[in-house]
Design a protein around this motif. Structure first.
Motif, PDB file in Angstrom:
ATOM      1  N   GLN A 175       0.828  -1.194   0.000  1.00 49.59           N
ATOM      2  CA  GLN A 175       0.000   0.000   0.000  1.00 49.59           C
ATOM      3  C   GLN A 175       0.868   1.252   0.000  1.00 49.59           C
ATOM      4  O   GLN A 175       0.405   2.323  -0.292  1.00 49.59           O
ATOM      5  CB  GLN A 175      -0.815  -0.020   1.290  1.00 49.59           C
ATOM      6  N   TYR A 176       2.115   1.072   0.357  1.00 48.97           N
ATOM      7  CA  TYR A 176       3.001   2.220   0.527  1.00 48.97           C
ATOM      8  C   TYR A 176       4.243   2.109  -0.345  1.00 48.97           C
ATOM      9  O   TYR A 176       4.699   1.015  -0.670  1.00 48.97           O
ATOM     10  CB  TYR A 176       3.450   2.332   1.991  1.00 48.97           C
ATOM     11  N   ASP A 220       3.797  10.985  -5.811  1.00 44.58           N
ATOM     12  CA  ASP A 220       3.760  12.032  -4.794  1.00 44.58           C
ATOM     13  C   ASP A 220       4.931  11.833  -3.830  1.00 44.58           C
ATOM     14  O   ASP A 220       5.765  10.940  -4.023  1.00 44.58           O
ATOM     15  CB  ASP A 220       2.394  12.079  -4.080  1.00 44.58           C
ATOM     16  N   ASN A 246       5.219  10.514  -1.112  1.00 40.47           N
ATOM     17  CA  ASN A 246       5.279   9.210  -0.456  1.00 40.47           C
ATOM     18  C   ASN A 246       5.575   8.091  -1.438  1.00 40.47           C
ATOM     19  O   ASN A 246       5.445   6.929  -1.113  1.00 40.47           O
ATOM     20  CB  ASN A 246       3.946   8.923   0.228  1.00 40.47           C
ATOM     21  N   THR A 287       3.818   7.357  -3.945  1.00 34.75           N
ATOM     22  CA  THR A 287       2.579   6.768  -4.448  1.00 34.75           C
ATOM     23  C   THR A 287       2.420   7.238  -5.885  1.00 34.75           C
ATOM     24  O   THR A 287       2.512   8.431  -6.164  1.00 34.75           O
ATOM     25  CB  THR A 287       1.380   7.261  -3.616  1.00 34.75           C
ATOM     26  N   LEU A 288       2.210   6.292  -6.784  1.00 38.78           N
ATOM     27  CA  LEU A 288       2.086   6.636  -8.202  1.00 38.78           C
ATOM     28  C   LEU A 288       0.798   7.418  -8.441  1.00 38.78           C
ATOM     29  O   LEU A 288      -0.289   6.984  -8.064  1.00 38.78           O
ATOM     30  CB  LEU A 288       2.086   5.352  -9.039  1.00 38.78           C
ATOM     31  N   LEU A 289       0.935   8.560  -9.054  1.00 38.17           N
ATOM     32  CA  LEU A 289      -0.252   9.379  -9.337  1.00 38.17           C
ATOM     33  C   LEU A 289      -0.770   9.140 -10.750  1.00 38.17           C
ATOM     34  O   LEU A 289      -1.868   9.535 -11.098  1.00 38.17           O
ATOM     35  CB  LEU A 289       0.085  10.861  -9.174  1.00 38.17           C
ATOM     36  N   GLY A 333      -1.370   6.190 -12.394  1.00 43.83           N
ATOM     37  CA  GLY A 333      -1.474   4.737 -12.402  1.00 43.83           C
ATOM     38  C   GLY A 333      -2.594   4.177 -13.252  1.00 43.83           C
ATOM     39  O   GLY A 333      -3.025   3.051 -13.029  1.00 43.83           O
ATOM     40  N   ASP A 386      -4.648   8.711 -16.376  1.00 44.43           N
ATOM     41  CA  ASP A 386      -3.706   9.668 -15.804  1.00 44.43           C
ATOM     42  C   ASP A 386      -2.350   9.653 -16.488  1.00 44.43           C
ATOM     43  O   ASP A 386      -1.625  10.624 -16.444  1.00 44.43           O
ATOM     44  CB  ASP A 386      -3.530   9.389 -14.309  1.00 44.43           C
ATOM     45  N   MET A 424      -1.780  15.210  -1.126  1.00 41.39           N
ATOM     46  CA  MET A 424      -2.438  16.225  -1.921  1.00 41.39           C
ATOM     47  C   MET A 424      -3.136  17.214  -1.005  1.00 41.39           C
ATOM     48  O   MET A 424      -3.405  16.912   0.150  1.00 41.39           O
ATOM     49  CB  MET A 424      -3.424  15.601  -2.907  1.00 41.39           C
ATOM     50  N   ASP A 476      -2.676  12.449   2.495  1.00 41.62           N
ATOM     51  CA  ASP A 476      -1.847  11.508   1.752  1.00 41.62           C
ATOM     52  C   ASP A 476      -2.686  10.265   1.579  1.00 41.62           C
ATOM     53  O   ASP A 476      -3.168   9.706   2.554  1.00 41.62           O
ATOM     54  CB  ASP A 476      -0.580  11.151   2.534  1.00 41.62           C
ATOM     55  N   VAL A 477      -2.859   9.867   0.355  1.00 41.61           N
ATOM     56  CA  VAL A 477      -3.679   8.690   0.099  1.00 41.61           C
ATOM     57  C   VAL A 477      -2.758   7.572  -0.358  1.00 41.61           C
ATOM     58  O   VAL A 477      -1.801   7.802  -1.088  1.00 41.61           O
ATOM     59  CB  VAL A 477      -4.730   8.997  -0.982  1.00 41.61           C
ATOM     60  N   PHE A 478      -3.049   6.368   0.092  1.00 42.54           N
ATOM     61  CA  PHE A 478      -2.179   5.242  -0.236  1.00 42.54           C
ATOM     62  C   PHE A 478      -2.989   4.080  -0.784  1.00 42.54           C
ATOM     63  O   PHE A 478      -4.185   3.966  -0.517  1.00 42.54           O
ATOM     64  CB  PHE A 478      -1.442   4.767   1.024  1.00 42.54           C
ATOM     65  N   ALA A 537      -5.351   5.417  -4.055  1.00 41.49           N
ATOM     66  CA  ALA A 537      -4.353   6.369  -4.529  1.00 41.49           C
ATOM     67  C   ALA A 537      -4.020   6.106  -5.983  1.00 41.49           C
ATOM     68  O   ALA A 537      -3.804   7.018  -6.767  1.00 41.49           O
ATOM     69  CB  ALA A 537      -3.096   6.277  -3.676  1.00 41.49           C
ATOM     70  N   GLY A 538      -4.008   4.811  -6.322  1.00 38.60           N
ATOM     71  CA  GLY A 538      -3.661   4.426  -7.681  1.00 38.60           C
ATOM     72  C   GLY A 538      -4.645   4.926  -8.718  1.00 38.60           C
ATOM     73  O   GLY A 538      -4.348   4.942  -9.902  1.00 38.60           O
ATOM     74  N   MET A 539      -5.805   5.311  -8.264  1.00 37.66           N
ATOM     75  CA  MET A 539      -6.782   5.784  -9.240  1.00 37.66           C
ATOM     76  C   MET A 539      -6.483   7.201  -9.700  1.00 37.66           C
ATOM     77  O   MET A 539      -7.083   7.700 -10.639  1.00 37.66           O
ATOM     78  CB  MET A 539      -8.178   5.733  -8.649  1.00 37.66           C
ATOM     79  N   GLY A 540      -5.557   7.831  -9.023  1.00 38.32           N
ATOM     80  CA  GLY A 540      -5.101   9.121  -9.507  1.00 38.32           C
ATOM     81  C   GLY A 540      -5.952  10.277  -9.023  1.00 38.32           C
ATOM     82  O   GLY A 540      -7.088  10.123  -8.589  1.00 38.32           O
ATOM     83  N   GLN A 541      -5.328  11.437  -9.115  1.00 36.48           N
ATOM     84  CA  GLN A 541      -5.970  12.631  -8.583  1.00 36.48           C
ATOM     85  C   GLN A 541      -7.253  12.997  -9.311  1.00 36.48           C
ATOM     86  O   GLN A 541      -8.149  13.579  -8.729  1.00 36.48           O
ATOM     87  CB  GLN A 541      -5.003  13.800  -8.682  1.00 36.48           C
ATOM     88  N   ARG A 542      -7.267  12.664 -10.600  1.00 35.66           N
ATOM     89  CA  ARG A 542      -8.449  13.052 -11.349  1.00 35.66           C
ATOM     90  C   ARG A 542      -9.690  12.344 -10.839  1.00 35.66           C
ATOM     91  O   ARG A 542     -10.798  12.804 -11.002  1.00 35.66           O
ATOM     92  CB  ARG A 542      -8.250  12.733 -12.833  1.00 35.66           C
TER      93      ARG A 542
END
Ligand code: FES
Ligand code: FES
Lengths: 816, 180, 214
Positions: A54-55, A709, A711, A713-715, A717, A721, C1, C147-149, C153-158
């Motif tokens: 998760q991290y 980000d 941490n 974490t892939l943004l 993914g 995106d 974020m 902070d999302v994990f 989180a993998g779904m992305g900011q959008r």
């Protein structure tokens, strides 16, 4: 020019080599008959899913698999402890090896499942084996992992910071290696004496390969014979077999690896990942077939990304505009562990190309590799060479500006002269052949360069900003010879192996140790072999990608297949022809030295009527009723071809762009590519490779980039995106070629798989910089999205005290 | 997990099958019925690799649940043409080298048929727009656009009727650098 | 974020809004997807236990300041919430524990973390109330750093940003509605019998530490 393809039936046998014939692999792919790994369905097949972190960085406190184990349809859940237990099969290392070493390399352990620490999000923690893929995934979600989160690092510069969290106990300061090439002192002197210098500070962003087919594997263990067969998405089955044998502890000769149809690789299917080894192990554990197919999210978290450089570099010129020195300092992102060939990428595949197409008397490169919390970084289309070419071409653009020369004139002045080949660079390689002015001239003509500059001038007056950017790239393919590769740190030879087998009826099967995945080897290799043996193209079958069928092999990457695999086939075919000659001489009662071989016919010199076809000779060889004494029956030959040197394709790509300084939008108006890849076996396939390569280069320049980000974490993914270019994003490409055969191999070929990707990014960035010259914009990091372009314009505008282009006193780029 | 009995007509053949509520249409086609010509690239309706025709329209079969397709007529790549009798769209891809690894190709062809149905003579821009939901990582798209134009020419009834015969050129619209 | 924004509540006062936002029951009702929101007394928040506790409880929305004061958030204390959020195609349920770091009218600051099987988050959030310019409403300025994990989180900011914005928006609209429906009236520190109301006001206003007489 667009190449028209031909029906092979319309091509004379004598012309088959070099013809743009349609591909023979297409019918299966066009009718749904292809077999990709996930298409394989076996009786009693189980499905594996991987529990991932998760991290980006954490210590594992507890892994509770009980809930997952209790779920209906779940056959087993395993952690690192289970893999290494005495009760379970295999006595392997359960750690992934690095197959390229450097003197200063910190070889850190890379277990296939994490047991104490996770170092990137893709790190596996446990695997689940279940009845179907949905259940397996559900159960993976039910594994309860307790973590203690740690600070993460994403960029090399962060990893090297004094207070950075360390990833591996042994890697102090997160340094993976520290490497240099060239002559530091000589280069320092050159800079001290130079009249002009220009410098750049840039980032070459991390990219994700995004092969359309996700990685996958199906393993089937036969407890009766102890044989383990693995079908998987691989670019190099033999290499995977060798590595996997050690990882899972199953002997190489009892393990077979097969590449079914593979849906693209671009480097990402070279490396040995944990997942495929885990599938194989699970199949032994359950004595049943097991399948794993990555979800797209998993490919984003686990496929080795490429590039990831932070670089400071400088170029030095004398008064006449001659380049006198080049100096590079790069921090390279290696990710969390060392992937299979990773150490070679930012070193020998990068540093050795820092001379570009230019005659540079002093070069020094220094590269420091960093462990970070992104997935292990490795080769992605181009691997090291795009980074080098990008850097050199950006510096050349700035150097020309610095000395006040037209970028074309500046390049031409500094090209390695035609008569200097073979040319030894200051960075340890010898260029085989080249005529660098030729593609450049061709590109200028296509662009109508002079006119363009006038148009650019006019347009600027009207407030429209056009720019042209050049990329005179060089590529090195077919790393060789093996002895040299060994000296540089390769833990493998870099030859290629093939077997050419004539059947008694005169047809042929050609086996090659490369492993195509979209490049059309079935077609091009058949063209090569048909040409050598003088048999009809349709009589040649090509077999690749199966360790059970093909004696040995090194695989397909680094644009090596034609140059090394193709040459190996030539060598095997020539051995067949030679043996055939003795049989023909024997049957025709002539001296072998008097036998001539042409177009598939053996004949006695001076007596053409006394002749035998290749097919007849093959028949005779297998009948073996009347062949030379002591000759073994049969007609086939194996060879291991170890090239003398790399081959160096080159070319000039040029882009014309329009940039809107107000919105930051970039429009590619024209894209011209003139490539010299040596002789072409099939020009249509060459064209396709160039197109696809350019598209990935355009992607890097304008759209793509893996972002994490703080941490780790892939943004980016998902395909939403991470912007894989769509049809609308790619310009119409105008392609031409020049031909400078390589003297190093019998085919005179150089390699084409990566050229476009290596060439394109800097053509576009240079064009944008040219367009924005009136605004004083020298560089924009990729991907150049509208926002970054707009910001660059604004930043310079504010610095200059206004949002208008700099006045006449600032050198307007179009004035030459 | 609740199971459902559904009927799918795939390429003219009727199949009765039992699926879980969450089974995606693409998995029903591939895993249950063996139509593996349709590929999965993302499972999130972003790549188009899984595009099939459902009741005459191009649909990403990873977006639809199998139960939602109950009673539908599905057409997959397997129904286009055989190697000896290609559909014009297959012919176009072959002639124009519109595929490399082939993974995106079945989906591309299904979308292309949709484009051509709506617009039998699309421009290059229109084709690029129409392919918006289909990603290809190998070809750079140019030869795919050529392939669709090639097929368009072949499929136009007018071309045959009004003496298209006289046009012997088997590879029309190959002029990739030009706008047409 | 980072997320931030301002939400304006009409026809109300800072004190009314403060009172409403001090009430865990109202907050629970207003938070979309929130099954319960409870004060955590034990060392570790046991969500199974808390769930049972929530079921056995009979807490109603009220406009009675006395009742609200009795259950109002307290600085330094921890609260547990079980929240289901739909993010794209998934609906993870987060076990969330939040500490009220600061509660000093008109400002509140809280931090915490939440986890659901394959995803988790850590956040720190603050909020300040002020009268709107026109004087007949309240502006809530809020700021969250998260902070999302994991999977989410993998779904992305959008995907995540709109979800976060939606939650905040729905939360405040619902607070507005409740304020209106309940007719919550503020106990203002500036009117009434000072000495009598002092402790109540203080409690509601979160000044429990400094002046709490209990
Ligand atoms: S698999 Fe359906 S759109 Fe990608
Ligand atoms: S041909 Fe490989 S993805 Fe399109």
């Amino acid at each position: 020019m667009t190449i028209d393809s031909l029906d092979p039936e319309d091509v004379d046998a004598a012309d088959i080599l070099g013809s743009a014939i349609e591909r023979r692999e297409d019918p299966a792919l066009l009718t749904g008959n292809a077999e990709y790994t996930d298409d394989i369905q076996l009786d009693g097949m189980l499905h594996m899913a991987v529990v991932r972190s998760q991290y980006g960085h954490a210590r594992l406190e507890d892994i509770d698999t009980s809930e997952a184990e209790a779920m209906e349809g779940v056959h087993g859940v395993y952690t690192y402890e289970d893999l290494t237990s005495d009760e379970t099969p295999g006595g392997g290392s359960f750690a992934l090896p690095t197959a390229w070493l450097l003197d200063s390399l910190e070889q850190v352990p890379h277990p296939v499942l994490a047991s104490e620490k996770v170092r990137h999000q893709g790190d596996g923690i446990a695997v689940v084996v279940a009845e179907d893929r949905y259940t397996a995934r559900d159960a993976a979600g039910a594994v309860d992992v307790a973590y203690e989160r740690l600070d993460a690092v994403v960029h090399p510069s962060e990893a090297f910071a004094d207070d950075a969290e360390r990833l591996h106990d042994d890697a102090e300061g997160n340094v993976a290696f520290d490497w240099e090439i060239g002559d530091a002192e000589k280069t320092a002197d050159a800079f001290a004496d130079a009249s002009h210098t220009a410098s750049i500070d840039l980032e070459n962003q991390l990219l994700i390969a995004n092969a359309m087919e996700p990685r996958a594997a199906v393993a089937e263990y036969n407890p009766g014979t102890d044989e383990l067969e693995v079908a998987m998405t691989t670019q190099n089955p033999h290499v995977h077999r060798l590595l996997m044998a050690g990882v899972i502890g199953h002997p190489e000769h009892k393990l077979s690896v097969r590449a079914p149809d593979v849906g693209g690789g671009f480097g990402s299917k070279i490396h040995h990942y944990a997942d495929e080894a885990l599938v194989a192990w699970c199949s032994m554990m359950h004595e049943a077939p097991v399948k794993w197919t990555a979800t797209r999210s998993e490919t984003y978290l686990t496929d080795a990304p490429g590039r990831g450089h932070e670089t400071k570099a400088e170029i030095a010129m004398d008064d006449d505009g001659n380049i006198v020195g080049l100096r590079v300092d790069t921090m390279a992102n290696m990710g969390a562990y060392l992937s299979t060939f990773a150490p070679a990428v930012p070193t020998y595949l990068y540093g050795t190309l820092l001379s570009g197409q230019y005659d540079i008397p002093a070069i020094y490169g220094h590269v420091k590799g960093a462990f970070t919390n992104v997935p292990p970084v490795d080769a992605y289309r181009g691997a090291g060479r795009p980074e080098a070419s990008f850097l050199v071409e950006r510096l050349v653009h700035l150097g020309a500006k610095e000395v006040g020369m037209d970028p074309v004139e500046f390049r031409k002045r500094n090209f390695v002269p035609d008569d200097a080949f073979p040319y030894e660079t200051q960075v340890a390689v010898v260029y085989d052949s080249g005529e660098y002015g030729k593609p450049m001239d061709e590109a200028l003509e296509l662009l109508d360069y002079e006119n363009f500059r006038e148009e650019q001038e006019r347009a600027r007056d009207e407030g429209t900003y056009l720019g042209v950017g050049f990329s005179c790239y060089i590529e090195a393919c077919g790393l060789a010879p093996s002895e040299l590769a060994g000296q540089l740190g390769a833990q493998a030879g870099l030859w290629e192996s093939s077997l050419v087998r004539m059947h008694p009826s005169g047809t042929v099967t050609a086996y090659c140790g490369t492993s195509g995945h979209g490049q059309g080897h079935g077609t091009t290799y058949a063209q090569i072999v048909a040409n050598e043996l003088g048999v009809p193209y349709d009589s040649v079958e090509v077999v690749e990608g199966d360790t059970d069928e093909i004696p040995q092999g090194m695989g397909t990457y680094g644009s090596r297949s034609a140059a090394v695999g193709g040459s190996s086939l030539v060598k095997s075919a020539q051995k067949v022809v030679e043996k055939g000659k003795e049989i023909a001489a024997h049957q025709l009662e002539a001296d072998p030295d008097d036998i001539e071989f042409e177009n598939g016919e053996y004949s006695v010199a001076g007596a053409p009527a006394r002749s035998m076809s290749m097919a007849d000779v093959a028949g005779a060889a297998y009948l073996a009723h009347d062949i030379p004494a002591e000759m073994e029956p049969g007609l086939e030959a194996t060879s291991f071809y170890d090239p003398e040197n790399f081959v160096f394709p080159f070319g000039t790509h040029a882009a014309i762009v329009e940039v809107d300084p107000d919105s930051g939008e970039i429009e590619i108006e024209r894209y011209v590519a003139v490539d010299d890849v040596g002789n072409q076996i099939n020009p249509k396939i060459v064209e396709g490779q160039i197109h696809g390569g350019i598209a990935q280069g355009v992607g890097q320049a304008l759209y793509e980039g893996a972002e994490y980000d703080d941490n780790a974490t892939l943004l980016t993914g998902s395909m939403q995106d991470y912007a894989v270019p769509k049809a609308e994003h790619i310009p119409e490409m105008e392609t031409e070629s020049t031909v400078t055969p390589s003297p190093h191999n019998p085919l005179g070929v150089k390699g084409v798989g990566e050229a476009g990707t290596i060439a394109a990014p800097q053509a576009i960035v240079n064009a944008v910089a040219d367009a924005l010259e009136p605004f004083g914009v020298d560089h924009i990091d990729m991907p150049m999205d509208a926002e970054s372009v707009w910001s660059a314009v604004q930043a310079n505008a504010t610095a200059d005290g206004g949002a208008e282009p700099a006045g006449d006193d600032a050198d307007p780029g179009g004035e030459r | 997990m609740t199971e459902h009995d559904i009927t799918l007509t795939v390429n003219g053949a009727e199949h009765d099958l039992t699926v879980e509520a969450r089974t995606l249409l693409v998995h029903a086609l591939r895993d249950e019925l063996g139509y593996t010509g349709t590929n999965v690239g993302c499972e999130s309706s972003l790549c188009g690799a899984c595009t099939v025709r459902m009741d005459g329209e191009a649909v990403k079969s990873c977006t639809a649940l199998a139960v939602q397709a109950d009673g539908a007529e599905i057409r997959t790549v397997e129904d286009l043409g055989t190697r000896h009798d290609f559909h014009p769209i297959q012919e176009g891809f072959q002639e124009e080298h519109g595929l490399q690894c082939g993974y995106c190709t079945p989906g591309m062809m299904m979308t292309a048929l949709d484009i051509l149905e709506e617009n039998p003579d699309p421009t290059r821009e229109e084709i690029r727009e129409g392919l918006e939901g289909n990603l290809c990582r190998c070809t750079g798209y140019q030869n795919i656009v050529n392939a669709v134009q090639n097929a368009a020419k072949e499929m136009q009834p007018a071309a045959v009727a009004d003496g298209g015969e006289s046009d012997d050129d088997p590879t029309p619209a190959t002029d990739g650098g030009e706008e047409l | 974020m980072e997320f931030s924004g301002t939400f304006e509540l009409e026809d109300t006062t800072v004190d009314e809004v403060w009172l409403a936002l001090s009430d865990p029951v109202l907050v629970q009702e207003s938070l979309p997807g929130c099954t319960f929101l409870l004060h955590v007394e034990a060392e570790e928040a046991d969500f199974d236990e808390l769930g049972e506790q929530a079921e056995g409880m009979d807490r109603e929305l009220t406009n009675d300041p006395e009742v609200i004061a009795g259950r109002a958030f307290r600085e330094g204390e921890r609260y547990a919430a079980l929240m289901q959020v739909s993010v794209g195609p998934v609906n993870p349920t987060f076990e969330t524990v939040v500490t009220i770091d600061e509660r000093d009218r008109p400002r509140m600051h809280a931090s915490g973390e939440g986890s659901s099987g394959d995803s988790s988050f850590e956040m720190s959030s603050s909020m300040a109330l002020s009268e709107t310019e026109d004087g007949d409403g309240v502006a809530v300025e809020w700021e969250t750093e998260a902070d999302v994990f994991g999977k989410v989180a993998g779904m992305g900011q959008r995907v995540i940003n709109p979800v976060a914005n939606r939650i905040v928006k729905r939360f405040f609209s619902s607070v507005q509605e409740e304020l209106h429906d309940l007719g919550v009236e503020a106990v203002s520190s500036s009117d009434g019998d000072e000495s009598d109301d002092r402790s109540l006001v203080d409690r509601v206003l979160g000044r429990s530490k400094s002046t709490d007489s209990e």
